[in-house]
Write an enzyme that holds these catalytic residues in place. Structure first.
Site, PDB file in Angstrom:
ATOM      1  N   GLY A 106       0.853  -1.192   0.000  1.00  3.55           N
ATOM      2  CA  GLY A 106       0.000   0.000   0.000  1.00  3.55           C
ATOM      3  C   GLY A 106       0.883   1.233   0.000  1.00  3.55           C
ATOM      4  O   GLY A 106       1.966   1.232  -0.586  1.00  3.55           O
ATOM      5  N   ILE A 108       2.611   2.732   2.527  1.00  2.00           N
ATOM      6  CA  ILE A 108       3.902   2.589   3.215  1.00  2.00           C
ATOM      7  C   ILE A 108       4.738   1.493   2.559  1.00  2.00           C
ATOM      8  O   ILE A 108       5.932   1.681   2.282  1.00  2.00           O
ATOM      9  CB  ILE A 108       3.690   2.311   4.727  1.00  2.00           C
ATOM     10  CG1 ILE A 108       2.967   3.505   5.370  1.00  2.00           C
ATOM     11  CG2 ILE A 108       5.029   2.053   5.423  1.00  2.00           C
ATOM     12  CD1 ILE A 108       2.465   3.257   6.785  1.00  2.00           C
ATOM     13  N   THR A 187       6.588  -2.961  11.164  1.00  2.00           N
ATOM     14  CA  THR A 187       6.224  -1.607  11.614  1.00  2.00           C
ATOM     15  C   THR A 187       4.731  -1.391  11.408  1.00  2.00           C
ATOM     16  O   THR A 187       4.273  -0.258  11.351  1.00  2.00           O
ATOM     17  CB  THR A 187       7.007  -0.516  10.840  1.00  2.00           C
ATOM     18  OG1 THR A 187       6.750  -0.674   9.438  1.00  2.00           O
ATOM     19  CG2 THR A 187       8.493  -0.579  11.108  1.00  2.00           C
ATOM     20  N   SER A 188       3.970  -2.489  11.281  1.00  2.00           N
ATOM     21  CA  SER A 188       2.548  -2.333  10.975  1.00  2.00           C
ATOM     22  C   SER A 188       1.693  -2.420  12.247  1.00  2.00           C
ATOM     23  O   SER A 188       1.438  -1.400  12.887  1.00  2.00           O
ATOM     24  CB  SER A 188       2.139  -3.360   9.928  1.00  2.00           C
ATOM     25  OG  SER A 188       0.822  -3.129   9.552  1.00  2.00           O
ATOM     26  N   ARG A 189       1.295  -3.627  12.624  1.00  2.00           N
ATOM     27  CA  ARG A 189       0.565  -3.830  13.881  1.00  2.00           C
ATOM     28  C   ARG A 189       1.036  -5.152  14.479  1.00  2.00           C
ATOM     29  O   ARG A 189       1.185  -6.152  13.757  1.00  2.00           O
ATOM     30  CB  ARG A 189      -0.950  -3.879  13.653  1.00  2.00           C
ATOM     31  CG  ARG A 189      -1.620  -2.531  13.436  1.00  2.00           C
ATOM     32  CD  ARG A 189      -1.665  -1.645  14.696  1.00  2.00           C
ATOM     33  NE  ARG A 189      -2.328  -0.377  14.439  1.00  2.00           N
ATOM     34  CZ  ARG A 189      -1.717   0.760  14.065  1.00  2.00           C
ATOM     35  NH1 ARG A 189      -0.400   0.789  13.927  1.00  2.00           N
ATOM     36  NH2 ARG A 189      -2.410   1.871  13.865  1.00  2.00           N
ATOM     37  N   GLU A 218       1.004  -4.863  23.096  1.00  2.00           N
ATOM     38  CA  GLU A 218       1.682  -3.651  23.546  1.00  2.00           C
ATOM     39  C   GLU A 218       0.834  -2.835  24.518  1.00  2.00           C
ATOM     40  O   GLU A 218      -0.397  -2.843  24.392  1.00  2.00           O
ATOM     41  CB  GLU A 218       2.135  -2.810  22.350  1.00  2.00           C
ATOM     42  CG  GLU A 218       1.044  -2.265  21.437  1.00  2.00           C
ATOM     43  CD  GLU A 218       1.660  -1.592  20.205  1.00  2.00           C
ATOM     44  OE1 GLU A 218       2.505  -2.185  19.508  1.00  2.00           O
ATOM     45  OE2 GLU A 218       1.271  -0.438  19.960  1.00  2.00           O
ATOM     46  N   HIS A 236       6.805   1.659  19.265  1.00  2.00           N
ATOM     47  CA  HIS A 236       5.752   2.168  18.371  1.00  2.00           C
ATOM     48  C   HIS A 236       5.995   3.651  18.034  1.00  2.00           C
ATOM     49  O   HIS A 236       5.128   4.497  18.254  1.00  2.00           O
ATOM     50  CB  HIS A 236       4.364   1.963  19.001  1.00  2.00           C
ATOM     51  CG  HIS A 236       3.269   1.866  17.981  1.00  2.00           C
ATOM     52  ND1 HIS A 236       2.144   1.099  18.138  1.00  2.00           N
ATOM     53  CD2 HIS A 236       3.131   2.454  16.756  1.00  2.00           C
ATOM     54  CE1 HIS A 236       1.361   1.223  17.079  1.00  2.00           C
ATOM     55  NE2 HIS A 236       1.946   2.042  16.208  1.00  2.00           N
ATOM     56  N   ALA A 238       7.322   4.582  14.822  1.00  2.00           N
ATOM     57  CA  ALA A 238       7.678   4.675  13.399  1.00  2.00           C
ATOM     58  C   ALA A 238       7.226   5.983  12.750  1.00  2.00           C
ATOM     59  O   ALA A 238       7.843   6.441  11.804  1.00  2.00           O
ATOM     60  CB  ALA A 238       7.113   3.480  12.633  1.00  2.00           C
TER      61      ALA A 238
END
Ligand code: NAD
Length: 271
Positions: A106, A108, A187-189, A218, A236, A238
């Site tokens: 997408g 990113i 670096t997403s979820r 988290e 978290h 980024a």
């Protein structure tokens, strides 16, 4: 609201019928129950685009840091252990010439792929539910099923949103498909990766390393990860640059103003 605010039907009801818009200061909106908002006719907006480049840069910072062993080397140097240049001291791996597998091409993911192809002469493989032939032509990227991306890549970077279909997308079976020399970057979820399985894989050298900005539970982190040298952990952050956080908050505020003044918020989600 922030990505740490869980906005479910009960929270929506607690505001009463005057609640018109939920403006998340994040591009990911897995913290908001979109179905419950739809039922109540409440708009949802997010902050896409303004953070794309920053998150892509952080992804590269993580990829370079794990491959060149930067945090480990910094710790070593500060501990006074650096005595001599040595041919075999702290050998890492190059990025250039290697293969990057992007999971979710997408905004990113495609920016990460751009940096990889243009900046590091990496070969790019990708998996997404949608194919992007224009991107393939421009960057020489190759579309293939997830399993093949995992088998053939030296670095895997995760950029899909958290959905029912992506929860534990990276599980013990998928980790076993990766090369033993490969690195995983997320670096997403957090819940997209089975964190306990990843800790096991790192401990048992199923893969060489990982770099994580997000965690399954988290701010809690699987304790074993904290003991391993072949993983880098960031809290978290980024999208956390002065420039981008300022743009994100302005965008969220603008979504609220537009929504309350009866216009369509620029980043209205079509849920
Ligand atoms: P995007 O919507 O532009 O890209 C997501 C891509 O994933 C799309 O191309 C989509 O087709 C693909 N996708 C969706 N479901 C899929 C599936 N089941 N399998 C394969 N591909 C699938 O989103 P974006 O702006 O690139 O952001 C991506 C994610 O990054 C966000 O959802 C958010 O969770 C995360 N993010 C994290 C941080 C951070 O601080 N660490 C910051 C920004 C965004």
């Amino acid at each position: 609201c922030l990505l740490t605010d869980k906005i479910d039907g009960e929270v929506m009801d607690s505001f009463g019928p005057q609640l018109k818009i939920i403006a998340n200061m994040a591009v990911g909106f897995d913290n908001v129950d979109t179905q419950e908002a739809k039922k109540r006719g409440i708009m949802i907006a997010n902050t896409p685009g303004v953070l794309t480049n920053t998150v892509a840069e952080h992804t590269f910072a993580l990829m370079l840091s794990i491959a060149h062993r930067i945090p480990e080397a910094d710790k070593f140097t500060r501990a006074g252990k650096y005595e001599n240049w040595a041919p075999m001291l702290m050998l890492g791996n190059d990025l250039s010439g290697k293969t990057l597998g992007v999971v979710g091409l997408g905004r990113i993911g495609s920016r990460v792929a751009h940096h990889a192809a243009r900046g590091f002469e990496m070969k790019v493989l990708y998996y997404d539910i949608n194919r992007n032939e224009e991107f393939e032509k421009e960057f020489g990227a190759v579309y293939m099923p997830l399993d093949d991306v995992l088998k053939q890549s030296d670095f895997i970077s995760i950029h899909v949103p958290l959905l029912d279909s992506t929860r534990h997308l990276i599980n013990p079976e998928k980790l076993k498909l990766m090369k033993p020399t490969a690195y995983l970057v997320n670096t997403s979820r957090g819940p997209i990766v089975d964190e306990a399985a990843l800790a096991d894989a790192l401990k048992n050298n199923v893969i060489r390393g990982a770099a994580l900005d997000v965690f399954e539970f988290e701010p809690k982190i699987t304790p074993e990860l904290l003991t391993l040298d072949n993983v880098i952990l960031t809290p978290h952050i980024a999208s956390a640059t002065e420039e981008t956080r300022s743009n994100m908050s302005a965008l969220a505020a603008n979504n609220i103003i537009e929504g309350l003044e009866g216009r369509t918020p620029p980043n209205l989600l079509k849920n």
